[in-house]
Design a protein around this motif. Structure first.
Motif, PDB file in Angstrom:
ATOM      1  N   VAL A 114       0.856  -1.177   0.000  1.00 47.85           N
ATOM      2  CA  VAL A 114       0.000   0.000   0.000  1.00 47.85           C
ATOM      3  C   VAL A 114       0.892   1.226   0.000  1.00 47.85           C
ATOM      4  N   PHE A 115       0.777   2.074  -1.013  1.00 44.95           N
ATOM      5  CA  PHE A 115       1.564   3.301  -1.127  1.00 44.95           C
ATOM      6  C   PHE A 115       0.634   4.490  -0.919  1.00 44.95           C
ATOM      7  N   ALA A 116       1.114   5.476  -0.206  1.00 48.58           N
ATOM      8  CA  ALA A 116       0.347   6.701  -0.019  1.00 48.58           C
ATOM      9  C   ALA A 116       1.257   7.878  -0.316  1.00 48.58           C
ATOM     10  N   ALA A 117       0.695   8.899  -0.948  1.00 49.06           N
ATOM     11  CA  ALA A 117       1.490  10.084  -1.272  1.00 49.06           C
ATOM     12  C   ALA A 117       1.981  10.740   0.004  1.00 49.06           C
ATOM     13  N   CYS A 118       3.251  11.151   0.005  1.00 50.95           N
ATOM     14  CA  CYS A 118       3.790  11.769   1.204  1.00 50.95           C
ATOM     15  C   CYS A 118       3.208  13.160   1.371  1.00 50.95           C
ATOM     16  N   PRO A 119       3.070  13.650   2.580  1.00 54.22           N
ATOM     17  CA  PRO A 119       2.546  15.007   2.799  1.00 54.22           C
ATOM     18  C   PRO A 119       3.422  16.047   2.105  1.00 54.22           C
ATOM     19  N   VAL A 133      13.004  15.595  -2.171  1.00 58.33           N
ATOM     20  CA  VAL A 133      13.142  14.147  -2.225  1.00 58.33           C
ATOM     21  C   VAL A 133      13.431  13.735  -3.654  1.00 58.33           C
ATOM     22  N   PRO A 134      14.529  12.970  -3.908  1.00 59.42           N
ATOM     23  CA  PRO A 134      14.820  12.547  -5.280  1.00 59.42           C
ATOM     24  C   PRO A 134      13.690  11.717  -5.866  1.00 59.42           C
ATOM     25  N   SER A 135      13.604  11.736  -7.174  1.00 61.47           N
ATOM     26  CA  SER A 135      12.508  11.039  -7.831  1.00 61.47           C
ATOM     27  C   SER A 135      12.611   9.532  -7.680  1.00 61.47           C
ATOM     28  N   ASP A 136      13.824   9.018  -7.462  1.00 64.44           N
ATOM     29  CA  ASP A 136      13.965   7.571  -7.319  1.00 64.44           C
ATOM     30  C   ASP A 136      13.871   7.110  -5.868  1.00 64.44           C
ATOM     31  N   ALA A 137      13.594   8.040  -4.968  1.00 64.20           N
ATOM     32  CA  ALA A 137      13.433   7.665  -3.566  1.00 64.20           C
ATOM     33  C   ALA A 137      12.046   7.109  -3.329  1.00 64.20           C
ATOM     34  N   LEU A 138      11.920   6.299  -2.306  1.00 69.22           N
ATOM     35  CA  LEU A 138      10.643   5.659  -2.004  1.00 69.22           C
ATOM     36  C   LEU A 138      10.229   6.041  -0.597  1.00 69.22           C
ATOM     37  N   ARG A 139       9.035   6.539  -0.479  1.00 72.49           N
ATOM     38  CA  ARG A 139       8.477   6.855   0.829  1.00 72.49           C
ATOM     39  C   ARG A 139       7.075   6.278   0.900  1.00 72.49           C
ATOM     40  N   ILE A 140       6.820   5.567   1.969  1.00 69.40           N
ATOM     41  CA  ILE A 140       5.511   4.951   2.159  1.00 69.40           C
ATOM     42  C   ILE A 140       4.919   5.509   3.440  1.00 69.40           C
ATOM     43  N   VAL A 141       3.810   6.170   3.328  1.00 67.49           N
ATOM     44  CA  VAL A 141       3.106   6.719   4.492  1.00 67.49           C
ATOM     45  C   VAL A 141       1.701   6.150   4.479  1.00 67.49           C
ATOM     46  N   SER A 142       1.367   5.395   5.504  1.00 70.98           N
ATOM     47  CA  SER A 142       0.055   4.761   5.527  1.00 70.98           C
ATOM     48  C   SER A 142      -0.295   4.381   6.942  1.00 70.98           C
ATOM     49  N   ALA A 143      -1.566   4.270   7.215  1.00 72.54           N
ATOM     50  CA  ALA A 143      -2.029   3.738   8.494  1.00 72.54           C
ATOM     51  C   ALA A 143      -1.919   2.220   8.467  1.00 72.54           C
ATOM     52  N   PRO A 144      -1.723   1.573   9.619  1.00 72.57           N
ATOM     53  CA  PRO A 144      -1.663   0.108   9.649  1.00 72.57           C
ATOM     54  C   PRO A 144      -3.045  -0.493   9.408  1.00 72.57           C
ATOM     55  N   SER A 192      -0.650  -3.944  10.004  1.00 75.71           N
ATOM     56  CA  SER A 192       0.583  -3.253   9.655  1.00 75.71           C
ATOM     57  C   SER A 192       0.349  -2.348   8.464  1.00 75.71           C
ATOM     58  N   ALA A 193       1.277  -1.401   8.277  1.00 73.43           N
ATOM     59  CA  ALA A 193       1.206  -0.485   7.143  1.00 73.43           C
ATOM     60  C   ALA A 193       1.949  -1.032   5.929  1.00 73.43           C
ATOM     61  N   LEU A 194       2.874  -1.951   6.155  1.00 71.96           N
ATOM     62  CA  LEU A 194       3.668  -2.499   5.063  1.00 71.96           C
ATOM     63  C   LEU A 194       3.908  -3.972   5.333  1.00 71.96           C
TER      64      LEU A 194
END
Length: 405
Positions: free
Chosen positions: A12-17, A24-35, A56-58
């Protein structure tokens, strides 16, 4: 993709705030989500309705496929190639790098927390609800002895390779190199740095050895070189043994110069035995020299005692010797008063010998012995004089009155 394979690859991927995405570089990965994902412990899912269901969130699940290859569920790696010569502290250092960082913060309303919890189960099959008592979805126990003995089970492995220089302290003399670093930043004292527990209802013992340091390898390298355990803590007690130990609270089978080496200056005593055991100290075995050897130097004009006994022995003796040897006590030192002194003793009898026992002088050539109702004076076992219980005196020589001695 089948439903079965989809449950092992769901992310589950969510757009970062917006406030945290800048730069943040374009090839970086950030996952923000509720569990929100129903998590399956050890790949075995309890019902969603279970009070022990986890979320879990991931998630990442996989099943091994290869036979001779290493297979890894997830890998994180980092090459530390920058940041040297920018700091001098051992932690909070500018330029520090971490392969993986895991953090958890508990607020006032937070529940029990673990920053990291790993779990490995040997010889089990996924499936079943509450199959291991008290743990939802923990799997089903396999047939005992079914696994290959060469298939190791290791809960956690920390590998450290030092190809730089010897580390035996702190900078600036040594680099700070340790396998595991436990530190705190607290207002209050916590219970234990490492805590060994056991599951409720478990009948088998958890470990044969709580901590085991392996023997030297074939190349001669040792797992520890200087001190197996080094205590610099200033704790109230260095080692505290409680519980019931069937054999010994401290057991030493090692070889070397000393079994116990005490060198520090203590405030009162080096060894204090305050137990109620039947015997406070027992010395056994075969020894080429003495069982107890004292070599102390007197301090001050009054000196110091070799052995000081201030006990209350009742009808027992202070020293009871039942050994076999030439003599119970042999005095061969240098004494300014006497080899044996009872001047300070509160007793009516300074020496008590049984009937037939000799009190001798001159290497045993001149003795006094009481037997057959008389006190006898012997010279080389020849009876020279006798005084019986009625006061009668018998001598083999002559009596000289007012003679010169």
């Amino acid at each position: 993709m089948s439903k079965k394979s989809a449950q092992f690859s769901l992310l589950v991927f969510a757009a970062c705030p917006a406030f945290s995405c800048a730069g943040v570089p374009s090839d970086a990965l950030r996952i923000v989500s509720a569990p929100v994902l129903a998590t399956c412990p050890i790949g075995s899912c309890p019902p969603i309705s279970s009070p022990q269901a986890a979320y879990s969130a991931l998630e990442q699940y996989t099943v091994s496929q290869k036979v001779k290859n290493w297979e890894i569920g997830a890998a994180f790696g980092m090459l530390d190639a920058t940041g040297a010569h920018v700091g001098q502290a051992n932690d909070h250092t500018d330029g520090a790098k971490m392969g993986v960082y895991i953090g958890l913060m508990q607020t006032a309303n937070g529940g029990p927390g673990w920053s990291l919890n790993s779990n490995i189960v040997r010889n089990a099959q996924p499936g079943g609800v509450n199959s291991v008592p008290g743990y939802a979805g923990a799997g089903t126990e396999g047939r005992p002895g079914a696994m290959d003995v060469y298939s190791s089970t290791i809960g956690y492995e920390l590998d450290l390779s030092n190809f730089d220089r010897d580390s035996n302290g702190l900078p600036p003399r040594y680099p700070f190199v340790v396998g595991e670093y436990l530190t705190t930043t607290s207002t209050y004292t916590s219970w234990a740095g490492i805590f060994y527990g056991i599951g409720d209802g478990q009948k088998a013992d958890s470990w044969h050895d709580g901590i085991l340091f392996s023997s030297p390898n074939q190349g001669g390298g040792r797992s520890v070189s200087d001190n197996t355990i080094l205590d610099l803590s200033n704790a109230d007690v260095g080692y505290h043994s409680l519980g019931i130990h069937a054999n010994a609270g401290w057991y030493d089978e090692s070889r070397g110069k000393y079994g116990l080496w005490l060198t520090g200056t203590k405030m009162i005593e080096d060894i204090d035995i305050s137990s109620s055991s039947p015997v406070a100290l027992a010395i056994n075995g075969q020894r080429p020299s003495g069982a107890i050897h004292m070599n102390i130097s007197a301090l001050g004009t009054d000196g110091s005692y070799g052995i000081l006994d201030t006990s209350e022995h009742g009808k027992r003796s202070s020293y009871d010797d039942r050994s076999n040897g030439d003599a119970a006590i042999e005095a061969r030192g240098h004494y300014t008063q006497a080899a044996f002194s009872s001047i300070g003793a509160t007793t009516a009898v300074a020496l008590n010998a049984a009937s037939g026992q000799k009190v001798c002088f001159d290497h045993g050539n001149h003795c006094l012995v009481y037997k057959n109702g008389a006190l006898n004076y012997l010279v080389s076992d020849r009876n020279i004089m006798k005084i019986d219980d009625n006061g009668n005196i018998t001598i083999q020589g002559t009596i000289t009155q007012n003679g010169k001695i």
